[in-house]
Scaffold this motif. Structure first.
Motif, PDB file in Angstrom:
ATOM      1  N   ARG A 151     -21.733 -34.755  36.759  1.00 25.94           N
ATOM      2  CA  ARG A 151     -20.555 -35.214  37.513  1.00 25.94           C
ATOM      3  C   ARG A 151     -20.462 -34.497  38.854  1.00 25.94           C
ATOM      4  NH1 ARG A 151     -18.231 -34.255  32.520  1.00 25.94           N
ATOM      5  NH2 ARG A 151     -16.908 -32.564  33.344  1.00 25.94           N
ATOM      6  N   GLU A 152     -20.740 -33.192  38.848  1.00 24.78           N
ATOM      7  CA  GLU A 152     -20.688 -32.425  40.091  1.00 24.78           C
ATOM      8  C   GLU A 152     -21.729 -32.932  41.079  1.00 24.78           C
ATOM      9  OE1 GLU A 152     -22.086 -27.981  41.342  1.00 24.78           O
ATOM     10  OE2 GLU A 152     -20.536 -28.093  39.787  1.00 24.78           O
ATOM     11  N   TRP A 153     -22.953 -33.128  40.604  1.00 19.85           N
ATOM     12  CA  TRP A 153     -24.015 -33.603  41.491  1.00 19.85           C
ATOM     13  C   TRP A 153     -23.755 -35.012  41.992  1.00 19.85           C
ATOM     14  CZ3 TRP A 153     -29.191 -31.729  38.811  1.00 19.85           C
ATOM     15  CH2 TRP A 153     -29.285 -30.336  38.959  1.00 19.85           C
ATOM     16  N   HIS A 154     -23.167 -35.854  41.162  1.00 20.65           N
ATOM     17  CA  HIS A 154     -22.832 -37.218  41.594  1.00 20.65           C
ATOM     18  C   HIS A 154     -21.831 -37.160  42.746  1.00 20.65           C
ATOM     19  CE1 HIS A 154     -20.814 -41.193  41.447  1.00 20.65           C
ATOM     20  NE2 HIS A 154     -22.026 -41.626  41.151  1.00 20.65           N
ATOM     21  N   ARG A 155     -20.826 -36.324  42.589  1.00 22.94           N
ATOM     22  CA  ARG A 155     -19.805 -36.176  43.631  1.00 22.94           C
ATOM     23  C   ARG A 155     -20.418 -35.640  44.919  1.00 22.94           C
ATOM     24  NH1 ARG A 155     -14.172 -32.748  42.787  1.00 22.94           N
ATOM     25  NH2 ARG A 155     -13.279 -33.099  44.871  1.00 22.94           N
ATOM     26  N   ALA A 156     -21.426 -34.770  44.786  1.00 15.05           N
ATOM     27  CA  ALA A 156     -22.071 -34.187  45.965  1.00 15.05           C
ATOM     28  C   ALA A 156     -23.147 -35.099  46.555  1.00 15.05           C
ATOM     29  CB  ALA A 156     -22.690 -32.839  45.603  1.00 15.05           C
ATOM     30  N   GLY A 157     -23.419 -36.219  45.888  1.00 17.50           N
ATOM     31  CA  GLY A 157     -24.429 -37.135  46.388  1.00 17.50           C
ATOM     32  C   GLY A 157     -25.851 -36.704  46.143  1.00 17.50           C
ATOM     33  N   PHE A 158     -26.055 -35.848  45.135  1.00 16.69           N
ATOM     34  CA  PHE A 158     -27.404 -35.377  44.815  1.00 16.69           C
ATOM     35  C   PHE A 158     -28.009 -36.282  43.750  1.00 16.69           C
ATOM     36  CE2 PHE A 158     -30.143 -32.364  42.283  1.00 16.69           C
ATOM     37  CZ  PHE A 158     -31.182 -32.336  43.214  1.00 16.69           C
ATOM     38  N   ALA A 159     -29.208 -36.802  44.027  1.00 19.08           N
ATOM     39  CA  ALA A 159     -29.809 -37.818  43.162  1.00 19.08           C
ATOM     40  C   ALA A 159     -30.079 -37.328  41.745  1.00 19.08           C
ATOM     41  CB  ALA A 159     -31.107 -38.325  43.788  1.00 19.08           C
ATOM     42  N   GLY A 160     -30.228 -36.022  41.574  1.00 21.03           N
ATOM     43  CA  GLY A 160     -30.507 -35.486  40.255  1.00 21.03           C
ATOM     44  C   GLY A 160     -29.422 -35.744  39.237  1.00 21.03           C
ATOM     45  N   HIS A 161     -28.260 -36.215  39.680  1.00 25.49           N
ATOM     46  CA  HIS A 161     -27.164 -36.485  38.749  1.00 25.49           C
ATOM     47  C   HIS A 161     -27.543 -37.538  37.711  1.00 25.49           C
ATOM     48  CE1 HIS A 161     -25.780 -40.555  39.925  1.00 25.49           C
ATOM     49  NE2 HIS A 161     -26.234 -40.229  41.126  1.00 25.49           N
ATOM     50  N   GLY A 201     -22.934 -29.116  43.986  1.00 25.60           N
ATOM     51  CA  GLY A 201     -24.193 -29.625  44.505  1.00 25.60           C
ATOM     52  C   GLY A 201     -25.274 -28.562  44.493  1.00 25.60           C
ATOM     53  N   VAL A 202     -26.265 -28.740  45.357  1.00 25.24           N
ATOM     54  CA  VAL A 202     -27.419 -27.843  45.387  1.00 25.24           C
ATOM     55  C   VAL A 202     -27.674 -27.380  46.818  1.00 25.24           C
ATOM     56  CG1 VAL A 202     -28.498 -28.950  43.394  1.00 25.24           C
ATOM     57  CG2 VAL A 202     -29.044 -29.764  45.691  1.00 25.24           C
ATOM     58  N   ASN A 203     -28.362 -26.260  46.930  1.00 23.68           N
ATOM     59  CA  ASN A 203     -28.708 -25.717  48.242  1.00 23.68           C
ATOM     60  C   ASN A 203     -29.582 -26.685  49.030  1.00 23.68           C
ATOM     61  OD1 ASN A 203     -27.375 -23.270  47.930  1.00 23.68           O
ATOM     62  ND2 ASN A 203     -29.172 -22.226  47.104  1.00 23.68           N
ATOM     63  N   HIS A 204     -29.330 -26.752  50.331  1.00 24.11           N
ATOM     64  CA  HIS A 204     -30.229 -27.472  51.228  1.00 24.11           C
ATOM     65  C   HIS A 204     -31.241 -26.536  51.875  1.00 24.11           C
ATOM     66  CE1 HIS A 204     -26.741 -30.244  50.955  1.00 24.11           C
ATOM     67  NE2 HIS A 204     -27.691 -31.151  50.972  1.00 24.11           N
ATOM     68  N   SER A 205     -30.962 -25.241  51.801  1.00 27.54           N
ATOM     69  CA  SER A 205     -31.895 -24.227  52.273  1.00 27.54           C
ATOM     70  C   SER A 205     -31.804 -23.046  51.318  1.00 27.54           C
ATOM     71  CB  SER A 205     -31.560 -23.795  53.700  1.00 27.54           C
ATOM     72  OG  SER A 205     -30.247 -23.261  53.776  1.00 27.54           O
ATOM     73  N   ALA A 206     -32.804 -22.187  51.354  1.00 27.77           N
ATOM     74  CA  ALA A 206     -32.875 -21.087  50.395  1.00 27.77           C
ATOM     75  C   ALA A 206     -31.620 -20.226  50.453  1.00 27.77           C
ATOM     76  CB  ALA A 206     -34.108 -20.237  50.680  1.00 27.77           C
ATOM     77  N   GLN A 207     -31.007 -20.004  49.287  1.00 26.70           N
ATOM     78  CA  GLN A 207     -29.863 -19.103  49.108  1.00 26.70           C
ATOM     79  C   GLN A 207     -28.660 -19.497  49.965  1.00 26.70           C
ATOM     80  OE1 GLN A 207     -31.926 -15.383  50.005  1.00 26.70           O
ATOM     81  NE2 GLN A 207     -32.312 -15.028  47.829  1.00 26.70           N
ATOM     82  N   GLU A 208     -28.551 -20.773  50.315  1.00 25.87           N
ATOM     83  CA  GLU A 208     -27.457 -21.232  51.184  1.00 25.87           C
ATOM     84  C   GLU A 208     -26.086 -20.920  50.572  1.00 25.87           C
ATOM     85  OE1 GLU A 208     -25.644 -25.468  52.907  1.00 25.87           O
ATOM     86  OE2 GLU A 208     -27.402 -25.448  51.583  1.00 25.87           O
ATOM     87  N   PHE A 209     -25.857 -21.392  49.350  1.00 29.28           N
ATOM     88  CA  PHE A 209     -24.547 -21.191  48.725  1.00 29.28           C
ATOM     89  C   PHE A 209     -24.327 -19.725  48.360  1.00 29.28           C
ATOM     90  CE2 PHE A 209     -24.522 -25.806  46.938  1.00 29.28           C
ATOM     91  CZ  PHE A 209     -24.321 -26.292  48.227  1.00 29.28           C
ATOM     92  N   GLU A 210     -25.394 -19.053  47.944  1.00 29.31           N
ATOM     93  CA  GLU A 210     -25.266 -17.645  47.561  1.00 29.31           C
ATOM     94  C   GLU A 210     -24.880 -16.781  48.762  1.00 29.31           C
ATOM     95  OE1 GLU A 210     -27.372 -19.946  44.666  1.00 29.31           O
ATOM     96  OE2 GLU A 210     -27.871 -19.641  46.788  1.00 29.31           O
ATOM     97  N   ARG A 211     -25.485 -17.074  49.911  1.00 28.90           N
ATOM     98  CA  ARG A 211     -25.112 -16.322  51.120  1.00 28.90           C
ATOM     99  C   ARG A 211     -23.658 -16.598  51.498  1.00 28.90           C
ATOM    100  NH1 ARG A 211     -29.425 -13.888  53.336  1.00 28.90           N
ATOM    101  NH2 ARG A 211     -31.490 -14.708  52.748  1.00 28.90           N
ATOM    102  N   ALA A 212     -23.231 -17.851  51.336  1.00 26.99           N
ATOM    103  CA  ALA A 212     -21.839 -18.186  51.643  1.00 26.99           C
ATOM    104  C   ALA A 212     -20.879 -17.477  50.687  1.00 26.99           C
ATOM    105  CB  ALA A 212     -21.644 -19.697  51.574  1.00 26.99           C
ATOM    106  N   SER A 213     -21.277 -17.363  49.413  1.00 27.02           N
ATOM    107  CA  SER A 213     -20.431 -16.651  48.451  1.00 27.02           C
ATOM    108  C   SER A 213     -20.267 -15.199  48.864  1.00 27.02           C
ATOM    109  CB  SER A 213     -21.035 -16.745  47.041  1.00 27.02           C
ATOM    110  OG  SER A 213     -20.949 -18.055  46.537  1.00 27.02           O
TER     111      SER A 213
END
Length: 275
Positions: A222-232, A133-145
């Motif tokens: 496919r990844e975005w669809h699974r995450a529920g992101f409309a950009g899929h 999916g995609v971040n909901h806030s700036a650098q969300e996934f990157e900070r988690a990584s």
């Protein structure tokens, strides 16, 4: 998979062959990120260095690679995102290794090889435990990584811990244009800003190719669809792919040597309606 063809005389051809080999082994019989990382380190002459900082960077990178394989084994292959998975990390490692070959890292001094070891470490860690999916806030996934790999980085000098964290945070898509702007008009040098650009370019290089890019756009859909992101619904369409290709930036001498900008323009011409 005991060899990756990242030879300086066959830069684009070798890189594409390496990525074909990765796909022939994905998801089975997958050699594992630690094995692939070791091949990259060996090809650049990083694995035999006695310098303690470089050795610590190499060991940190290997620890992250092992951790990612352990996590994947525990969760099962169906749990990995369709795009941000271990294959993507392997792609980034292969591209970055090729770029470092173009920059003559195997023949460089210990200071340059330390930069190379640090960049490979950032590359293997940059999407650690990416949820898709995609971040909901700036650098969300990157900070988690970074938070996920930080316990493995305790033996690194503080300056390199902070630098690797900064590079990982700098892979968040909205930061990339600014990263390229900071080196605009400058000759390449081993600085944090240029290293960030190398990592950014390696991160999206394979997605920008004509050979592998369309398949990766489908995987992202496919990844975005699974995450529920409309950009899929649009990312893998001709218009969505053209939008992505118009957004990519390649500034470094290795990217120029690989000819990726010409590939991007050729694809855009085929995707854009002609008057």
């Amino acid at each position: 998979m005991n060899h990756i063809p990242l030879t300086p005389t066959q830069w684009p051809e070798g890189l594409h062959l390496a990525c074909r080999q990765l796909r022939a082994h994905w998801p089975t019989p997958w050699p594992g990120l630690p094995h692939l990382l070791a091949l990259c380190q060996q090809s650049l002459g990083l694995n035999t260095l006695s310098d303690p900082t470089t050795a610590a960077l190499n060991q940190f990178a290997q620890s992250v690679a092992h951790n990612m394989e352990q996590l994947a084994a525990g969760l099962g292959p169906a749990s990995e995102p369709a795009y941000h998975n271990r294959l993507h990390t392997a792609d980034v490692l292969c591209v970055l290794t090729t770029m470092l070959h173009i920059l003559n890292v195997p023949d460089a001094d210990i200071a340059v090889k330390t930069w190379a070891s640090a960049l490979l470490a950032a590359a293997v860690a940059h999407d650690h435990q990416h949820p898709g999916g995609v971040n909901h806030s700036a650098q969300e996934f990157e900070r988690a990584s970074w938070q996920g790999v930080m316990p493995l980085a305790q033996q690194l000098p503080q300056a390199w811990r902070e630098q690797i964290e900064a590079w990982i945070l700098g892979t968040d898509v909205p930061t990339v244009a600014g990263n390229h702007q900071r080196v605009a008009g400058q000759s390449f040098a081993w600085t944090a800003d240029w290293a960030q650009v190398l990592l950014n370019e390696a991160d999206i290089y394979i997605s920008a190719t004509a050979e592998f890019g369309p398949g990766l756009s489908d995987a992202l859909a496919r990844e975005w669809h699974r995450a529920g992101f409309a950009g899929h619904a649009t990312v893998a369409t001709p218009a969505g792919r053209a939008q992505f290709l118009r957004s990519v930036r390649f500034s470094s001498p290795p990217a120029q040597a690989l000819g990726i900008a010409a590939q991007v323009q050729h694809q855009l011409q085929s995707l854009t309606p002609q008057d």
